[in-house]
Write a protein that holds these residues in place. Structure first.
Motif, mmCIF file in Angstrom:
data_model
loop_
_atom_site.group_PDB
_atom_site.id
_atom_site.type_symbol
_atom_site.label_atom_id
_atom_site.label_comp_id
_atom_site.label_asym_id
_atom_site.label_seq_id
_atom_site.Cartn_x
_atom_site.Cartn_y
_atom_site.Cartn_z
ATOM 1 N N ARG A 106 6.334 2.544 -9.161
ATOM 2 C CA ARG A 106 6.733 1.955 -7.851
ATOM 3 C C ARG A 106 8.025 1.175 -7.986
ATOM 4 N NH1 ARG A 106 2.916 -0.355 -3.779
ATOM 5 N NH2 ARG A 106 4.896 -0.103 -2.889
ATOM 6 N N PRO A 148 0.007 5.577 -7.290
ATOM 7 C CA PRO A 148 0.514 6.947 -7.427
ATOM 8 C C PRO A 148 0.144 7.528 -8.783
ATOM 9 C CG PRO A 148 2.306 5.357 -7.667
ATOM 10 C CD PRO A 148 1.081 4.588 -7.236
ATOM 11 N N ASP A 170 -7.360 6.533 1.223
ATOM 12 C CA ASP A 170 -6.549 7.598 0.624
ATOM 13 C C ASP A 170 -5.061 7.268 0.730
ATOM 14 O OD1 ASP A 170 -8.769 9.064 -0.120
ATOM 15 O OD2 ASP A 170 -8.716 10.354 1.666
ATOM 16 N N ALA A 171 -4.632 6.774 1.886
ATOM 17 C CA ALA A 171 -3.224 6.387 2.062
ATOM 18 C C ALA A 171 -2.874 5.191 1.171
ATOM 19 C CB ALA A 171 -2.940 6.060 3.524
ATOM 20 N N PHE A 172 -3.817 4.251 1.046
ATOM 21 C CA PHE A 172 -3.608 3.102 0.171
ATOM 22 C C PHE A 172 -3.412 3.560 -1.271
ATOM 23 C CE2 PHE A 172 -5.058 -0.252 -2.655
ATOM 24 C CZ PHE A 172 -4.387 -1.362 -2.164
ATOM 25 N N GLN A 173 -4.292 4.460 -1.738
ATOM 26 C CA GLN A 173 -4.176 4.971 -3.100
ATOM 27 C C GLN A 173 -2.874 5.733 -3.302
ATOM 28 O OE1 GLN A 173 -8.171 6.896 -3.842
ATOM 29 N NE2 GLN A 173 -7.778 5.932 -5.814
ATOM 30 N N GLU A 174 -2.489 6.535 -2.336
ATOM 31 C CA GLU A 174 -1.238 7.291 -2.446
ATOM 32 C C GLU A 174 -0.037 6.358 -2.556
ATOM 33 O OE1 GLU A 174 1.238 10.286 0.385
ATOM 34 O OE2 GLU A 174 -0.912 10.697 0.176
ATOM 35 N N THR A 175 -0.093 5.235 -1.854
ATOM 36 C CA THR A 175 1.017 4.277 -1.870
ATOM 37 C C THR A 175 0.995 3.389 -3.102
ATOM 38 O OG1 THR A 175 1.042 4.238 0.550
ATOM 39 C CG2 THR A 175 2.097 2.378 -0.587
ATOM 40 N N TYR A 176 -0.153 2.787 -3.414
ATOM 41 C CA TYR A 176 -0.222 1.753 -4.442
ATOM 42 C C TYR A 176 -0.755 2.224 -5.800
ATOM 43 C CZ TYR A 176 0.932 -1.392 -0.720
ATOM 44 O OH TYR A 176 1.593 -2.018 0.314
ATOM 45 N N MET A 207 -4.716 1.293 7.480
ATOM 46 C CA MET A 207 -4.383 2.253 6.453
ATOM 47 C C MET A 207 -5.689 2.720 5.816
ATOM 48 S SD MET A 207 -2.140 1.649 2.926
ATOM 49 C CE MET A 207 -0.538 1.697 3.670
ATOM 50 N N SER A 208 -5.846 4.028 5.703
ATOM 51 C CA SER A 208 -7.035 4.583 5.062
ATOM 52 C C SER A 208 -6.971 4.318 3.559
ATOM 53 C CB SER A 208 -7.121 6.094 5.311
ATOM 54 O OG SER A 208 -6.107 6.758 4.584
#
Length: 132
Positions: free
Chosen positions: A126, A12, A4-10, A1-2
């Motif tokens: 979340r 928000p 950016d994807a980590f930040q988008e998920t965890y 997971m990049s």
């Protein structure tokens, strides 16, 4: 997971719950008392399209924010809390629960307090998403 994807998920930055202005309203009080003392905090909090000011007295910002959220019917209990330096900023990781679900979240900011507050808001969003 990049990242950016980590930040988008965890971490928000959008969601039904948003934190606006935050301040300790008695930051200039004298330090004559021994031991931990409750401080007074004030925040602008938006839940959906309802925006209002909340106040709380607590031993620190996290306790104050969770108290403010609870007063608005949003339960967040912090089960784990970790803060680390991250490229000149502070990353805060929290595991929180609403009593039914658990979720990890992250906040990233230039200072430790803002990072922690962002992590709590991200965790609440979340947890809310887990309920819908």
């Amino acid at each position: 997971m990049s990242f950016d994807a980590f930040q988008e998920t965890y971490a928000p930055t959008s969601g039904p719950l948003r934190l606006g202005n935050w301040e300790c309203t008695d930051a200039e009080r004298p330090g004559g008392s021994l031991g931990p003392q409750a401080r007074n905090y004030q925040a602008t909090i938006a839940v959906g399209d309802r925006i209002g000011t909340s106040t709380a007295s607590a031993s620190g910002p996290i306790g104050a924010l969770t108290e403010m959220l609870h007063a608005r019917g949003i339960a967040v209990e912090v089960r784990e809390f970790h803060q680390l330096p991250a490229d000149g900023a502070t990353a805060t990781y929290v595991r929180g629960t609403d009593g039914f679900h658990e979720s990890w979240a992250m906040g990233l900011a230039d200072d430790a307090t803002s990072s922690a507050l962002r992590a709590i808001i991200a965790c609440a969003n979340r947890l809310y998403a887990d309920c819908t």
